[in-house]
Design a protein around this motif. Structure first.
Motif, PDB file in Angstrom:
ATOM      1  N   SER A 162     -72.808  89.025   3.881  1.00  0.00           N
ATOM      2  CA  SER A 162     -71.656  88.454   3.189  1.00  0.00           C
ATOM      3  C   SER A 162     -70.579  88.096   4.211  1.00  0.00           C
ATOM      4  O   SER A 162     -70.303  88.882   5.115  1.00  0.00           O
ATOM      5  N   PHE A 163     -69.984  86.922   4.033  1.00  0.00           N
ATOM      6  CA  PHE A 163     -68.856  86.533   4.891  1.00  0.00           C
ATOM      7  C   PHE A 163     -68.179  85.309   4.278  1.00  0.00           C
ATOM      8  O   PHE A 163     -68.745  84.598   3.440  1.00  0.00           O
ATOM      9  N   ASP A 164     -66.951  85.051   4.706  1.00  0.00           N
ATOM     10  CA  ASP A 164     -66.217  83.840   4.350  1.00  0.00           C
ATOM     11  C   ASP A 164     -65.992  83.013   5.610  1.00  0.00           C
ATOM     12  O   ASP A 164     -65.830  83.567   6.708  1.00  0.00           O
ATOM     13  N   LEU A 165     -65.950  81.701   5.434  1.00  0.00           N
ATOM     14  CA  LEU A 165     -65.650  80.783   6.528  1.00  0.00           C
ATOM     15  C   LEU A 165     -64.552  79.843   6.067  1.00  0.00           C
ATOM     16  O   LEU A 165     -64.738  79.075   5.117  1.00  0.00           O
ATOM     17  N   ALA A 166     -63.398  79.921   6.719  1.00  0.00           N
ATOM     18  CA  ALA A 166     -62.259  79.099   6.331  1.00  0.00           C
ATOM     19  C   ALA A 166     -62.443  77.662   6.805  1.00  0.00           C
ATOM     20  O   ALA A 166     -63.254  77.366   7.697  1.00  0.00           O
ATOM     21  N   LYS A 167     -61.693  76.772   6.218  1.00  0.00           N
ATOM     22  CA  LYS A 167     -61.721  75.375   6.653  1.00  0.00           C
ATOM     23  C   LYS A 167     -61.121  75.278   8.049  1.00  0.00           C
ATOM     24  O   LYS A 167     -60.042  75.780   8.323  1.00  0.00           O
ATOM     25  N   GLY A 168     -61.860  74.647   8.957  1.00  0.00           N
ATOM     26  CA  GLY A 168     -61.405  74.497  10.333  1.00  0.00           C
ATOM     27  C   GLY A 168     -61.639  75.701  11.212  1.00  0.00           C
ATOM     28  O   GLY A 168     -61.227  75.711  12.375  1.00  0.00           O
ATOM     29  N   GLU A 169     -62.329  76.713  10.717  1.00  0.00           N
ATOM     30  CA  GLU A 169     -62.554  77.945  11.469  1.00  0.00           C
ATOM     31  C   GLU A 169     -63.916  77.928  12.156  1.00  0.00           C
ATOM     32  O   GLU A 169     -64.877  77.323  11.662  1.00  0.00           O
ATOM     33  N   VAL A 170     -64.007  78.617  13.289  1.00  0.00           N
ATOM     34  CA  VAL A 170     -65.281  78.843  13.976  1.00  0.00           C
ATOM     35  C   VAL A 170     -65.605  80.329  13.893  1.00  0.00           C
ATOM     36  O   VAL A 170     -64.866  81.157  14.424  1.00  0.00           O
ATOM     37  N   LEU A 228     -70.597  73.138  25.873  1.00  0.00           N
ATOM     38  CA  LEU A 228     -69.800  74.052  25.051  1.00  0.00           C
ATOM     39  C   LEU A 228     -68.376  73.526  24.878  1.00  0.00           C
ATOM     40  O   LEU A 228     -67.829  73.543  23.765  1.00  0.00           O
ATOM     41  N   ASN A 229     -67.783  73.028  25.948  1.00  0.00           N
ATOM     42  CA  ASN A 229     -66.436  72.453  25.855  1.00  0.00           C
ATOM     43  C   ASN A 229     -66.422  71.202  24.987  1.00  0.00           C
ATOM     44  O   ASN A 229     -65.447  70.948  24.267  1.00  0.00           O
ATOM     45  N   LEU A 230     -67.505  70.413  25.056  1.00  0.00           N
ATOM     46  CA  LEU A 230     -67.607  69.239  24.204  1.00  0.00           C
ATOM     47  C   LEU A 230     -67.614  69.649  22.733  1.00  0.00           C
ATOM     48  O   LEU A 230     -66.891  69.067  21.907  1.00  0.00           O
ATOM     49  N   ILE A 231     -68.435  70.643  22.383  1.00  0.00           N
ATOM     50  CA  ILE A 231     -68.502  71.118  20.990  1.00  0.00           C
ATOM     51  C   ILE A 231     -67.139  71.622  20.542  1.00  0.00           C
ATOM     52  O   ILE A 231     -66.675  71.325  19.428  1.00  0.00           O
ATOM     53  N   LYS A 232     -66.476  72.365  21.411  1.00  0.00           N
ATOM     54  CA  LYS A 232     -65.169  72.928  21.065  1.00  0.00           C
ATOM     55  C   LYS A 232     -64.140  71.828  20.842  1.00  0.00           C
ATOM     56  O   LYS A 232     -63.358  71.869  19.875  1.00  0.00           O
ATOM     57  N   ASP A 233     -64.142  70.804  21.711  1.00  0.00           N
ATOM     58  CA  ASP A 233     -63.188  69.695  21.574  1.00  0.00           C
ATOM     59  C   ASP A 233     -63.441  68.906  20.296  1.00  0.00           C
ATOM     60  O   ASP A 233     -62.499  68.545  19.573  1.00  0.00           O
ATOM     61  N   LEU A 234     -64.717  68.624  20.001  1.00  0.00           N
ATOM     62  CA  LEU A 234     -65.045  67.861  18.793  1.00  0.00           C
ATOM     63  C   LEU A 234     -64.669  68.635  17.537  1.00  0.00           C
ATOM     64  O   LEU A 234     -64.192  68.053  16.553  1.00  0.00           O
ATOM     65  N   GLN A 235     -64.874  69.950  17.577  1.00  0.00           N
ATOM     66  CA  GLN A 235     -64.528  70.771  16.419  1.00  0.00           C
ATOM     67  C   GLN A 235     -63.023  70.751  16.179  1.00  0.00           C
ATOM     68  O   GLN A 235     -62.566  70.632  15.037  1.00  0.00           O
ATOM     69  N   ARG A 236     -62.255  70.846  17.235  1.00  0.00           N
ATOM     70  CA  ARG A 236     -60.798  70.852  17.085  1.00  0.00           C
ATOM     71  C   ARG A 236     -60.296  69.496  16.602  1.00  0.00           C
ATOM     72  O   ARG A 236     -59.413  69.420  15.731  1.00  0.00           O
ATOM     73  N   GLU A 237     -60.837  68.414  17.158  1.00  0.00           N
ATOM     74  CA  GLU A 237     -60.381  67.076  16.797  1.00  0.00           C
ATOM     75  C   GLU A 237     -60.721  66.736  15.341  1.00  0.00           C
ATOM     76  O   GLU A 237     -59.931  66.107  14.643  1.00  0.00           O
TER      77      GLU A 237
END
Length: 332
Positions: free
Chosen positions: A40-48, A200-209
């Motif tokens: 069980s877990f929750d995942l917020a909008k925009g969260e990693v 990894l930095n690419l994934i992080k940047d795309l997720q933030r944008e």
């Protein structure tokens, strides 16, 4: 991380079991592999949310179940309040745009017979995101540029690229449909160490944008620490601890989390020896009580007989350990 209180994804008591053998002609109990056994877990909008654990803990099966690559045995997975697990394939098909997956092996996930243009054009056409060859090609070119590739490469085939470039193409295939939830399953573990940080930095940047939500599944605590807002630790099919990233790495409440952190190799003078985690447990025959007790230095009689439930430890941290309060008190 988003401030939105309502989670994008709410998973409750998710179970994914695999039968190992049927009962024999003369009786005998059928064996079942409980790959995921009440998560069980929750995942917020925009969260990693990072999901970490040893091989065989069930973390990849969680991702594959949520993308419907594996059927769930029971439980709920509410995407914006709608349970996606009981949906028929035809009913789930429109949601495939919203839920995308980045796989571990970029070469195996790409069709070697298709050019990159053909690979990326397919989801655009299926979901009606652009009409006409030129509009589709423009969308492909824009997406390739976002993942750090020259749009001119769209006419080439997967074998003409390096592992890191192929993973960028895999990321482009996910991002071109503008998903709401991305599940990254060991997305950088198959890459050379020199390339891992770039991807990894690419994934992080795309997720933030883009503001997408992400489940980032990995056995590498260093990678999880770099990209995640919160971390969930899995052991033998269950989550044993969840906490904001800084709290989990600085004040772990579960003995298994502590041993995982102690096992990270560190290069420095006078360093302590890496912790010996011992042999992983068997998900097909988990021990009674706390599944971690055979490997736990703090185990007592109650650990051997009674399975601990997840308890709130405050500050967004929760854990399934009979002695978590005592351990946190000693660490304070």
């Amino acid at each position: 991380m988003s401030d939105t209180a309502t989670p994008l994804l709410r998973v409750r008591d998710l179970k994914t079991h695999f039968p190992l053998r049927k009962a024999g002609l003369f009786g005998g109990k059928a064996r079942v592999l409980k790959a995921v056994d009440g998560v069980s877990f929750d995942l917020a909008k925009g969260e990693v949310l990072g999901i970490v654990g040893e091989s065989g803990c069930g973390k990849s099966t969680v991702g594959r179940t949520l993308t419907r690559l594996e059927p769930a045995t029971s439980g709920e997975a509410l995407l914006d309040g709608r349970d996606i697990l009981p949906l028929s394939p035809s009913a789930f098909r429109p949601l495939r745009r919203d839920i995308q997956m980045i796989f571990q092996d970029p070469f195996a996930s790409l069709n070697p017979r298709l050019t990159i243009e053909q690979t990326l054009a397919e989801p655009v056409r299926i979901h009606g995101l652009a009409k006409g060859r030129e509009a589709i090609r423009a969308r492909i070119a824009d997406t390739l540029a976002k993942v750090g590739l020259d749009p001119k490469v769209m006419h080439r085939h997967p074998h003409e690229f390096s592992g890191g470039q192929r993973q960028r193409i895999g990321i482009a295939r996910v991002m071109i449909v503008e998903p709401r939830l991305v599940i990254a399953d060991e997305a950088v573990s198959a890459l050379d160490v020199s390339i891992q940080a770039q991807v990894l930095n690419l994934i992080k940047d795309l997720q933030r944008e883009s503001g997408i939500s992400m489940l980032f599944i990995s056995h590498d605590l260093g990678v999880v620490r770099h990209i995640s807002d919160r971390v969930a630790v899995m052991y033998l099919g269950r989550i044993v601890e969840t906490a904001p990233k800084a709290l989990l790495f600085n004040r772990p409440a579960h003995p298994y989390t502590r041993l995982l952190l102690a096992s990270i190799p560190r290069i420095r003078p006078g360093r302590q020896p890496v912790a010996d985690l011992g042999e992983p447990g068997n998900a097909a025959a988990p021990p009674p009580g706390c599944a971690f007790h055979p490997r736990c230095p703090f185990a007592t009689d109650v650990c051997r007989t009674t399975r601990p439930e997840i308890a709130d430890m405050g500050e967004g941290q929760s854990t399934a350990c009979h002695h978590a309060g005592q351990l946190l008190g000693e660490a304070a």
